[in-house]
Design a protein around this motif. Structure first.
Motif, PDB file in Angstrom:
ATOM      1  N   LEU A   1      -6.726   2.414   4.142  1.00  0.00           N
ATOM      2  CA  LEU A   1      -5.984   2.651   5.380  1.00  0.00           C
ATOM      3  C   LEU A   1      -6.810   3.441   6.387  1.00  0.00           C
ATOM      4  O   LEU A   1      -6.826   3.128   7.578  1.00  0.00           O
ATOM      5  CB  LEU A   1      -4.706   3.434   5.076  1.00  0.00           C
TER       6      LEU A   1
ATOM      7  N   PRO B   1      -5.886   2.777  -1.858  1.00  0.00           N
ATOM      8  CA  PRO B   1      -5.113   2.398  -0.675  1.00  0.00           C
ATOM      9  C   PRO B   1      -5.324   3.362   0.489  1.00  0.00           C
ATOM     10  O   PRO B   1      -5.433   2.935   1.637  1.00  0.00           O
ATOM     11  CB  PRO B   1      -3.662   2.468  -1.163  1.00  0.00           C
ATOM     12  N   VAL B   2      -5.421   4.648   0.170  1.00  0.00           N
ATOM     13  CA  VAL B   2      -5.590   5.631   1.241  1.00  0.00           C
ATOM     14  C   VAL B   2      -6.916   5.420   1.965  1.00  0.00           C
ATOM     15  O   VAL B   2      -6.987   5.399   3.196  1.00  0.00           O
ATOM     16  CB  VAL B   2      -5.526   7.067   0.682  1.00  0.00           C
TER      17      VAL B   2
ATOM     18  N   VAL C   1       0.836  -1.203   0.000  1.00  0.00           N
ATOM     19  CA  VAL C   1       0.000   0.000   0.000  1.00  0.00           C
ATOM     20  C   VAL C   1       0.864   1.243   0.000  1.00  0.00           C
ATOM     21  O   VAL C   1       0.581   2.219  -0.668  1.00  0.00           O
ATOM     22  CB  VAL C   1      -0.936  -0.011   1.230  1.00  0.00           C
ATOM     23  N   ARG C   2       1.930   1.194   0.713  1.00  0.00           N
ATOM     24  CA  ARG C   2       2.779   2.367   0.857  1.00  0.00           C
ATOM     25  C   ARG C   2       3.274   2.870  -0.485  1.00  0.00           C
ATOM     26  O   ARG C   2       3.299   4.057  -0.754  1.00  0.00           O
ATOM     27  CB  ARG C   2       3.955   2.005   1.751  1.00  0.00           C
TER      28      ARG C   2
ATOM     29  N   PHE D   1       4.940   1.531   9.924  1.00  0.00           N
ATOM     30  CA  PHE D   1       5.763   1.262   8.746  1.00  0.00           C
ATOM     31  C   PHE D   1       5.581   2.362   7.706  1.00  0.00           C
ATOM     32  O   PHE D   1       6.525   2.766   7.026  1.00  0.00           O
ATOM     33  CB  PHE D   1       5.344  -0.101   8.184  1.00  0.00           C
ATOM     34  N   ILE D   2       4.345   2.843   7.612  1.00  0.00           N
ATOM     35  CA  ILE D   2       4.076   3.934   6.677  1.00  0.00           C
ATOM     36  C   ILE D   2       4.519   5.256   7.271  1.00  0.00           C
ATOM     37  O   ILE D   2       4.974   6.155   6.572  1.00  0.00           O
ATOM     38  CB  ILE D   2       2.565   3.982   6.363  1.00  0.00           C
TER      39      ILE D   2
ATOM     40  N   HIS E   1      -1.012  14.655  -9.387  1.00  0.00           N
ATOM     41  CA  HIS E   1      -1.900  15.567 -10.101  1.00  0.00           C
ATOM     42  C   HIS E   1      -1.892  16.934  -9.453  1.00  0.00           C
ATOM     43  O   HIS E   1      -1.801  17.945 -10.138  1.00  0.00           O
ATOM     44  CB  HIS E   1      -3.319  15.006 -10.131  1.00  0.00           C
ATOM     45  N   GLU E   2      -1.970  16.987  -8.145  1.00  0.00           N
ATOM     46  CA  GLU E   2      -1.937  18.263  -7.443  1.00  0.00           C
ATOM     47  C   GLU E   2      -0.619  18.985  -7.689  1.00  0.00           C
ATOM     48  O   GLU E   2      -0.589  20.191  -7.891  1.00  0.00           O
ATOM     49  CB  GLU E   2      -2.135  18.067  -5.928  1.00  0.00           C
TER      50      GLU E   2
ATOM     51  N   GLN F   1       1.895   2.687  -3.265  1.00  0.00           N
ATOM     52  CA  GLN F   1       0.862   3.253  -4.116  1.00  0.00           C
ATOM     53  C   GLN F   1       0.349   4.589  -3.618  1.00  0.00           C
ATOM     54  O   GLN F   1      -0.395   5.256  -4.302  1.00  0.00           O
ATOM     55  CB  GLN F   1      -0.318   2.283  -4.208  1.00  0.00           C
ATOM     56  N   LEU F   2       0.748   4.973  -2.447  1.00  0.00           N
ATOM     57  CA  LEU F   2       0.233   6.205  -1.871  1.00  0.00           C
ATOM     58  C   LEU F   2       0.637   7.426  -2.670  1.00  0.00           C
ATOM     59  O   LEU F   2      -0.016   8.427  -2.639  1.00  0.00           O
ATOM     60  CB  LEU F   2       0.727   6.367  -0.437  1.00  0.00           C
TER      61      LEU F   2
ATOM     62  N   TYR G   1     -10.088  10.901  -9.834  1.00  0.00           N
ATOM     63  CA  TYR G   1      -9.446  11.827  -8.904  1.00  0.00           C
ATOM     64  C   TYR G   1     -10.307  13.038  -8.599  1.00  0.00           C
ATOM     65  O   TYR G   1     -10.402  13.491  -7.474  1.00  0.00           O
ATOM     66  CB  TYR G   1      -8.104  12.279  -9.478  1.00  0.00           C
TER      67      TYR G   1
ATOM     68  N   LEU H   1      -1.591   9.532  -6.406  1.00  0.00           N
ATOM     69  CA  LEU H   1      -2.598  10.584  -6.480  1.00  0.00           C
ATOM     70  C   LEU H   1      -2.030  11.967  -6.195  1.00  0.00           C
ATOM     71  O   LEU H   1      -2.604  12.962  -6.560  1.00  0.00           O
ATOM     72  CB  LEU H   1      -3.734  10.299  -5.492  1.00  0.00           C
ATOM     73  N   LYS H   2      -0.899  11.991  -5.539  1.00  0.00           N
ATOM     74  CA  LYS H   2      -0.336  13.290  -5.197  1.00  0.00           C
ATOM     75  C   LYS H   2       0.083  14.057  -6.443  1.00  0.00           C
ATOM     76  O   LYS H   2       0.074  15.263  -6.473  1.00  0.00           O
ATOM     77  CB  LYS H   2       0.915  13.085  -4.327  1.00  0.00           C
TER      78      LYS H   2
ATOM     79  N   THR I   1       4.856   9.177   5.786  1.00  0.00           N
ATOM     80  CA  THR I   1       4.943   9.317   4.335  1.00  0.00           C
ATOM     81  C   THR I   1       3.575   9.393   3.686  1.00  0.00           C
ATOM     82  O   THR I   1       3.443   9.743   2.538  1.00  0.00           O
ATOM     83  CB  THR I   1       5.698   8.125   3.708  1.00  0.00           C
ATOM     84  N   GLY I   2       2.562   9.035   4.424  1.00  0.00           N
ATOM     85  CA  GLY I   2       1.225   9.071   3.853  1.00  0.00           C
ATOM     86  C   GLY I   2       0.618  10.454   3.942  1.00  0.00           C
ATOM     87  O   GLY I   2       1.240  11.396   4.414  1.00  0.00           O
ATOM     88  N   PRO I   3      -0.601  10.588   3.481  1.00  0.00           N
ATOM     89  CA  PRO I   3      -1.265  11.880   3.573  1.00  0.00           C
ATOM     90  C   PRO I   3      -1.562  12.256   5.018  1.00  0.00           C
ATOM     91  O   PRO I   3      -1.539  11.424   5.912  1.00  0.00           O
ATOM     92  CB  PRO I   3      -2.572  11.693   2.788  1.00  0.00           C
TER      93      PRO I   3
END
Lengths: 166, 284
Positions: free
Chosen positions: B183, B179-180, A15-16, B225-226, A25-26, A18-19, B110, A22-23, B229-231
């Motif tokens: 999560l 994925p977001v 999952v990580r 683990f993430i 595009h912004e 693929q995060l 999106y 989406l960023k 780095t995520g939103p």
């Protein structure tokens, strides 16, 4: 339970990665809008018309629609066009300084048409709407230039009639 | 509307030349024509966005109700009934998700993601909760998405896809939970699991808390683990997750240390101090 949880942990790993997608595009939005503005500006200087969406896409080498991430969204196009309006306000002022008294009149016609066009749109309260709110100041500035020219008799040519044909 | 307001700002400015020029704008010029089409395009897009927001709300409500239902599950005889009922509810949610998928055909996901994200997160929470109760494990995002592949099976759609039709393309729609959203839904799940832990103790079940503690810890490890780095939303939920985990661990501690001293039927009272009050605050 632990075995299945181990699977969950592995899953988080995939999952990580693929995060990030989406960023992008912004991130590209600002650059894209800037590029639209530049394309529109060049086209205006060449032909004093508003570049079409399709033409911009061609200039920038992007698909006009729907490709993932790299299509030219209508809102990005419109934002770029609004930036053009601001730049044209500036151009009007500098044209006068440089002694070109007819360009501001043509810019004025163009901007008024642009403004009429934008008034047709029902915008939401987003960044495009905020940028559109700035258009009236550009319109006003250009009108002031035209006014200054006209009371001093500097606009020797008649205001270009039926200005919307472009 | 805003047009009238704007004109007032120009009151200290000559009206004459301006009015004249504006009347000269040709309403069927190329520019005006393209702006009319922009108007249509933007309106259509906004309408679709609103439809998706409504669907997302419905999905959220029904998912939340499913979660409440599942909290009533015990290993008592009516447990099976509750699971069956929850499946019925989740099927209803999936039908809504199908509508979302249909709305999104040919669209850039999106743009509309923010409209449907809350609903999808809630759905992930509900379906993973049900899955945990059944299997004591965490559902994967692939498994979730497998259930979100829809074909044209309803009566009104079969007219398009009879076996003799020239158009051999079967109509399928699918929605992929990102994925977001997955999560975030799982993060919310941990809150429900924490409640499950506390309430299971009240039911005299002293095994579940320890299972949950282990399970939650694994999820927590996955999230760390993430890390950052995520939103932003993920980091925020991580904080709540830590608290849920702490509550569960404290519950296990209390059971371990004092469990043997206290008769089972009074165990609930031991936990009814701070935790239940907090649960009530967090409740909907």
């Amino acid at each position: 339970v632990p075995k299945k949880c181990q699977k969950a942990r592995e899953h988080f790993g995939t999952v990580r990665t693929q995060l990030e997608s989406l960023k992008f595009h912004e991130h590209w939005r600002f650059v894209l809008q800037r590029l639209v503005f530049l394309a529109a500006f060049v086209v205006y200087l060449e032909s004093e018309t508003l570049v079409t969406r399709e033409a911009v896409a061609e200039i920038l080498g992007i698909e006009a629609d729907r490709e993932r991430g790299f299509h030219l969204d209508i809102e990005d196009y419109l934002s770029g066009v609004l930036t053009l309006a601001s730049e044209l306000a500036r151009l009007a002022v500098n044209s006068v300084t440089a002694g070109d008294y007819s360009r501001p009149l043509r810019i004025s016609t163009f901007i008024n048409e642009l403004d009429s066009g934008f008034r047709l749109l029902n915008l939401k309260n987003d960044s495009l709407r905020k940028r559109y709110d700035g258009l009236k100041y550009d319109v006003k500035k250009i009108e002031e230039v035209v006014y200054d020219l006209s009371i001093r008799g500097l606009n020797k040519e008649a205001t270009v009639g039926a200005g919307g044909e472009k | 509307g805003s047009g009238g307001f704007r004109k007032r700002k120009h009151d200290n400015f000559p009206h004459g030349p301006r009015r004249e020029e504006k009347e000269n704008v040709n309403p069927s010029s190329a520019l005006m024509t393209s702006f009319k089409s922009f108007q249509l395009e933007l309106d259509t897009r906004h309408d679709k966005y609103e439809r998706l927001v409504k669907l997302s709300r419905d999905i959220t409500i029904e998912s939340k109700r499913t979660i409440f239902l599942l909290h009533r599950f015990t290993s008592a005889p009516n447990g099976e009934e509750i699971l069956d009922e929850s499946e019925v509810k989740l099927d209803a949610v999936r039908r809504k998700i199908k509508q979302v998928a249909q709305e999104l055909i040919g669209e850039d996901m999106y743009q509309f993601h923010r409209a449907i994200s809350p609903g999808l997160q809630e759905y992930v929470e509900a379906v993973s909760f049900q899955y945990f109760i059944k299997t004591r494990s965490l559902i994967s995002v692939e498994e979730i998405n497998k259930q979100l592949i829809f074909t044209a099976e309803d009566r009104e759609e079969t007219t398009v896809t009879t076996s003799n039709s020239h158009d051999k393309q079967p109509h399928t729609w699918s929605l992929k939970v990102t994925p977001v959203d997955y999560l975030l839904g799982v993060a919310d799940l941990t809150g429900e699991l924490m409640r499950l832990c506390i309430s299971s103790v009240g039911n005299g079940d002293i095994d579940t808390p320890f299972e949950l503690s282990q399970f939650l810890r694994q999820i927590y490890d996955g999230f760390t683990f993430i890390g950052n780095t995520g939103p932003y939303e993920v980091s925020k939920k991580l904080y709540t997750l830590k608290q849920s985990l702490a509550k569960v661990e404290n519950a296990c501690y209390t059971l371990k240390v004092r469990g043997s001293e206290i008769p089972k039927h009074m165990l609930a009272d031991v936990f009814s101090t701070k935790t239940e009050l907090i649960d009530q605050e967090e409740g909907l």
